[in-house]
Design a protein around this motif. Sequence first.
Motif, PDB file in Angstrom:
ATOM      1  N   ALA A 157       0.850  -1.189   0.000  1.00 14.88           N
ATOM      2  CA  ALA A 157       0.000   0.000   0.000  1.00 14.88           C
ATOM      3  C   ALA A 157       0.887   1.241   0.000  1.00 14.88           C
ATOM      4  O   ALA A 157       1.934   1.261   0.643  1.00 14.88           O
ATOM      5  CB  ALA A 157      -0.926   0.010   1.211  1.00 14.88           C
ATOM      6  N   VAL A 158       0.445   2.254  -0.714  1.00 14.29           N
ATOM      7  CA  VAL A 158       1.173   3.515  -0.810  1.00 14.29           C
ATOM      8  C   VAL A 158       0.206   4.647  -0.477  1.00 14.29           C
ATOM      9  O   VAL A 158      -0.898   4.697  -1.013  1.00 14.29           O
ATOM     10  CB  VAL A 158       1.768   3.711  -2.222  1.00 14.29           C
ATOM     11  N   ILE A 159       0.612   5.545   0.396  1.00 18.95           N
ATOM     12  CA  ILE A 159      -0.201   6.705   0.750  1.00 18.95           C
ATOM     13  C   ILE A 159       0.363   7.910   0.011  1.00 18.95           C
ATOM     14  O   ILE A 159       1.571   8.171   0.063  1.00 18.95           O
ATOM     15  CB  ILE A 159      -0.190   6.947   2.274  1.00 18.95           C
ATOM     16  N   ARG A 160      -0.507   8.639  -0.678  1.00 12.37           N
ATOM     17  CA  ARG A 160      -0.064   9.778  -1.469  1.00 12.37           C
ATOM     18  C   ARG A 160      -1.040  10.940  -1.323  1.00 12.37           C
ATOM     19  O   ARG A 160      -2.255  10.746  -1.261  1.00 12.37           O
ATOM     20  CB  ARG A 160       0.065   9.390  -2.949  1.00 12.37           C
ATOM     21  N   ALA A 161      -0.482  12.143  -1.286  1.00 11.84           N
ATOM     22  CA  ALA A 161      -1.268  13.370  -1.263  1.00 11.84           C
ATOM     23  C   ALA A 161      -1.054  14.094  -2.585  1.00 11.84           C
ATOM     24  O   ALA A 161       0.089  14.324  -2.991  1.00 11.84           O
ATOM     25  CB  ALA A 161      -0.838  14.263  -0.094  1.00 11.84           C
ATOM     26  N   THR A 162      -2.140  14.457  -3.266  1.00 15.39           N
ATOM     27  CA  THR A 162      -2.013  15.055  -4.587  1.00 15.39           C
ATOM     28  C   THR A 162      -3.269  15.839  -4.936  1.00 15.39           C
ATOM     29  O   THR A 162      -4.349  15.595  -4.394  1.00 15.39           O
ATOM     30  CB  THR A 162      -1.771  13.971  -5.659  1.00 15.39           C
ATOM     31  N   HIS A 163      -3.104  16.797  -5.869  1.00 16.28           N
ATOM     32  CA  HIS A 163      -4.273  17.507  -6.400  1.00 16.28           C
ATOM     33  C   HIS A 163      -5.064  16.598  -7.330  1.00 16.28           C
ATOM     34  O   HIS A 163      -6.280  16.668  -7.406  1.00 16.28           O
ATOM     35  CB  HIS A 163      -3.827  18.758  -7.166  1.00 16.28           C
ATOM     36  N   GLN A 164      -4.336  15.731  -8.062  1.00 19.11           N
ATOM     37  CA  GLN A 164      -5.006  14.848  -9.024  1.00 19.11           C
ATOM     38  C   GLN A 164      -4.141  13.619  -9.264  1.00 19.11           C
ATOM     39  O   GLN A 164      -2.957  13.739  -9.592  1.00 19.11           O
ATOM     40  CB  GLN A 164      -5.250  15.578 -10.345  1.00 19.11           C
ATOM     41  N   LEU A 165      -4.709  12.441  -9.086  1.00 21.65           N
ATOM     42  CA  LEU A 165      -3.981  11.206  -9.336  1.00 21.65           C
ATOM     43  C   LEU A 165      -3.841  10.956 -10.831  1.00 21.65           C
ATOM     44  O   LEU A 165      -4.738  11.276 -11.611  1.00 21.65           O
ATOM     45  CB  LEU A 165      -4.704  10.014  -8.697  1.00 21.65           C
ATOM     46  N   GLU A 166      -2.715  10.367 -11.216  1.00 28.66           N
ATOM     47  CA  GLU A 166      -2.520   9.988 -12.604  1.00 28.66           C
ATOM     48  C   GLU A 166      -3.355   8.741 -12.920  1.00 28.66           C
ATOM     49  O   GLU A 166      -3.695   7.955 -12.028  1.00 28.66           O
ATOM     50  CB  GLU A 166      -1.041   9.701 -12.870  1.00 28.66           C
ATOM     51  N   GLU A 167      -3.675   8.574 -14.206  1.00 27.82           N
ATOM     52  CA  GLU A 167      -4.416   7.384 -14.625  1.00 27.82           C
ATOM     53  C   GLU A 167      -3.599   6.139 -14.319  1.00 27.82           C
ATOM     54  O   GLU A 167      -2.393   6.092 -14.558  1.00 27.82           O
ATOM     55  CB  GLU A 167      -4.712   7.460 -16.124  1.00 27.82           C
ATOM     56  N   SER A 168      -4.251   5.120 -13.787  1.00 32.32           N
ATOM     57  CA  SER A 168      -3.526   3.923 -13.372  1.00 32.32           C
ATOM     58  C   SER A 168      -4.487   2.757 -13.267  1.00 32.32           C
ATOM     59  O   SER A 168      -5.696   2.928 -13.078  1.00 32.32           O
ATOM     60  CB  SER A 168      -2.848   4.176 -12.019  1.00 32.32           C
ATOM     61  N   SER A 169      -3.940   1.546 -13.368  1.00 34.29           N
ATOM     62  CA  SER A 169      -4.743   0.340 -13.169  1.00 34.29           C
ATOM     63  C   SER A 169      -4.815  -0.032 -11.695  1.00 34.29           C
ATOM     64  O   SER A 169      -5.478  -0.997 -11.327  1.00 34.29           O
ATOM     65  CB  SER A 169      -4.133  -0.830 -13.961  1.00 34.29           C
ATOM     66  N   LEU A 170      -4.135   0.726 -10.851  1.00 32.52           N
ATOM     67  CA  LEU A 170      -4.130   0.457  -9.420  1.00 32.52           C
ATOM     68  C   LEU A 170      -5.450   0.905  -8.787  1.00 32.52           C
ATOM     69  O   LEU A 170      -6.180   1.736  -9.331  1.00 32.52           O
ATOM     70  CB  LEU A 170      -2.968   1.188  -8.751  1.00 32.52           C
ATOM     71  N   ILE A 171      -5.730   0.351  -7.610  1.00 35.86           N
ATOM     72  CA  ILE A 171      -6.895   0.772  -6.851  1.00 35.86           C
ATOM     73  C   ILE A 171      -6.513   1.996  -6.028  1.00 35.86           C
ATOM     74  O   ILE A 171      -5.515   1.985  -5.311  1.00 35.86           O
ATOM     75  CB  ILE A 171      -7.378  -0.351  -5.918  1.00 35.86           C
ATOM     76  N   CYS A 172      -7.287   3.073  -6.158  1.00 38.04           N
ATOM     77  CA  CYS A 172      -7.010   4.320  -5.441  1.00 38.04           C
ATOM     78  C   CYS A 172      -8.225   4.663  -4.584  1.00 38.04           C
ATOM     79  O   CYS A 172      -9.325   4.842  -5.121  1.00 38.04           O
ATOM     80  CB  CYS A 172      -6.718   5.460  -6.416  1.00 38.04           C
ATOM     81  N   ARG A 173      -8.034   4.770  -3.291  1.00 39.76           N
ATOM     82  CA  ARG A 173      -9.144   5.063  -2.396  1.00 39.76           C
ATOM     83  C   ARG A 173      -8.837   6.333  -1.605  1.00 39.76           C
ATOM     84  O   ARG A 173      -7.844   6.405  -0.888  1.00 39.76           O
ATOM     85  CB  ARG A 173      -9.365   3.889  -1.436  1.00 39.76           C
ATOM     86  N   LYS A 174      -9.683   7.331  -1.763  1.00 41.59           N
ATOM     87  CA  LYS A 174      -9.462   8.585  -1.044  1.00 41.59           C
ATOM     88  C   LYS A 174      -9.800   8.401   0.424  1.00 41.59           C
ATOM     89  O   LYS A 174     -10.854   7.866   0.771  1.00 41.59           O
ATOM     90  CB  LYS A 174     -10.305   9.712  -1.643  1.00 41.59           C
ATOM     91  N   ILE A 175      -8.881   8.855   1.280  1.00 42.40           N
ATOM     92  CA  ILE A 175      -9.108   8.682   2.716  1.00 42.40           C
ATOM     93  C   ILE A 175      -9.331  10.016   3.430  1.00 42.40           C
ATOM     94  O   ILE A 175      -9.876  10.040   4.531  1.00 42.40           O
ATOM     95  CB  ILE A 175      -7.956   7.897   3.382  1.00 42.40           C
ATOM     96  N   MET A 176      -8.914  11.139   2.825  1.00 39.56           N
ATOM     97  CA  MET A 176      -9.203  12.443   3.400  1.00 39.56           C
ATOM     98  C   MET A 176      -8.799  13.545   2.428  1.00 39.56           C
ATOM     99  O   MET A 176      -8.155  13.288   1.410  1.00 39.56           O
ATOM    100  CB  MET A 176      -8.478  12.638   4.735  1.00 39.56           C
ATOM    101  N   SER A 177      -9.196  14.764   2.745  1.00 37.90           N
ATOM    102  CA  SER A 177      -8.852  15.921   1.938  1.00 37.90           C
ATOM    103  C   SER A 177      -8.379  17.053   2.837  1.00 37.90           C
ATOM    104  O   SER A 177      -8.765  17.133   4.009  1.00 37.90           O
ATOM    105  CB  SER A 177     -10.056  16.403   1.120  1.00 37.90           C
ATOM    106  N   GLY A 178      -7.542  17.932   2.285  1.00 39.04           N
ATOM    107  CA  GLY A 178      -7.075  19.112   3.000  1.00 39.04           C
ATOM    108  C   GLY A 178      -6.907  20.250   2.008  1.00 39.04           C
ATOM    109  O   GLY A 178      -7.246  20.132   0.842  1.00 39.04           O
ATOM    110  N   LYS A 179      -6.376  21.353   2.481  1.00 35.48           N
ATOM    111  CA  LYS A 179      -6.171  22.524   1.640  1.00 35.48           C
ATOM    112  C   LYS A 179      -4.686  22.759   1.387  1.00 35.48           C
ATOM    113  O   LYS A 179      -3.837  22.437   2.219  1.00 35.48           O
ATOM    114  CB  LYS A 179      -6.766  23.770   2.308  1.00 35.48           C
ATOM    115  N   ALA A 180      -4.399  23.341   0.228  1.00 34.29           N
ATOM    116  CA  ALA A 180      -3.039  23.766  -0.095  1.00 34.29           C
ATOM    117  C   ALA A 180      -2.990  25.291  -0.050  1.00 34.29           C
ATOM    118  O   ALA A 180      -3.904  25.955  -0.559  1.00 34.29           O
ATOM    119  CB  ALA A 180      -2.630  23.266  -1.474  1.00 34.29           C
ATOM    120  N   TYR A 181      -1.936  25.840   0.556  1.00 37.56           N
ATOM    121  CA  TYR A 181      -1.803  27.278   0.684  1.00 37.56           C
ATOM    122  C   TYR A 181      -0.483  27.743   0.084  1.00 37.56           C
ATOM    123  O   TYR A 181       0.537  27.050   0.159  1.00 37.56           O
ATOM    124  CB  TYR A 181      -1.856  27.709   2.146  1.00 37.56           C
TER     125      TYR A 181
END
Length: 316
Positions: A157-181
């Motif tokens: 498992a890999v945890i990543r923070a991003t504005h937008q995930l790249e297209e992938s065959s992997l399973i991506c599950r959003k676990i939370m959101s925050g703000k960028a300043y």
Amino acid sequence: MTSNSNASSSLSSGTNTKLFDGVVVFTQLINSGSFTAAAEATGHSTSYISKEINKLEARLGVRLINRTTRSLGLTPEGKLYYEQCVQLVQDGEQALGLMHQHDMVPRGTLRISCPVALSNDYLQPILSRFMAKYPQVELLLDLNDRKVDVIQDGFDAVIRATHQLEESSLICRKIMSGKAYTVASHDYVQQYGEPQHPEELKHHRCLCYSNLKQPTRWQYLDKEGQTFMADVNPSMMCNNSDMELAMALDGHGICRLPAFTMQSALDDGKLAILFSDYPQADVDVYVVYPSRKHLSPKVRAFIDMLVDCSSVHSLP
């Protein structure tokens, strides 16, 4: 009937019945790092391990391992074969577990990758809870801001923070959101002035995160909520958000970071938030894992705990 007969005939041939011979020994050897360690792990002799590898290479018709008196390394063909064998062994172990319901307790090594900025305040409490609940799981953590390949690098498992995930065959599950300043120190603003629009950033010193696909193009929302890009002038490129923050606090430039990487500095009033009259873009945090029909108990338990903890944990 014809297809079944052909399949039965194919499976009974000498080649296919030996298809997986040596696979477990081969993966154990690479995981152990030496013939001696592999022999100890499997309960066999080093000569047995060596013979099994020789037979496997002969059957495949390629050299899998480069051997020296002190070390061993995978050939390019060996690396490709190993990546597939690891999945085969994991699937086999999972299938065996499904046949023995009492063995569905999470166990074994769980390989996780997570950005440094998310590791202490967010991930550490979850891992502490996970280790207490599942003592038979051994954690292998890679705390790094680099972009990893989930499959080739062998992560569960890999945890990543991003504005937008790249297209992938992997399973991506959003676990939370925050703000960028977009922020700068008060000393920087006093010395260089405060930009009033993101397009003015090209006239300022900016600290850029080099792991982004376009590190010198920052994404913003206008007052109508439409996305636009601002080109910036980098005075520093860096692949670590902690260093970016430290340099910003020392007045060396403007940076753009998720709030969770600099919350204490924001709370202490050490940073000025720029463009506060513009909508702030979201940074989503995902758990990414290989696309498998059946997750192993350890991975399923970890993902479930991430989701459970994140439901009561919100990023600023």
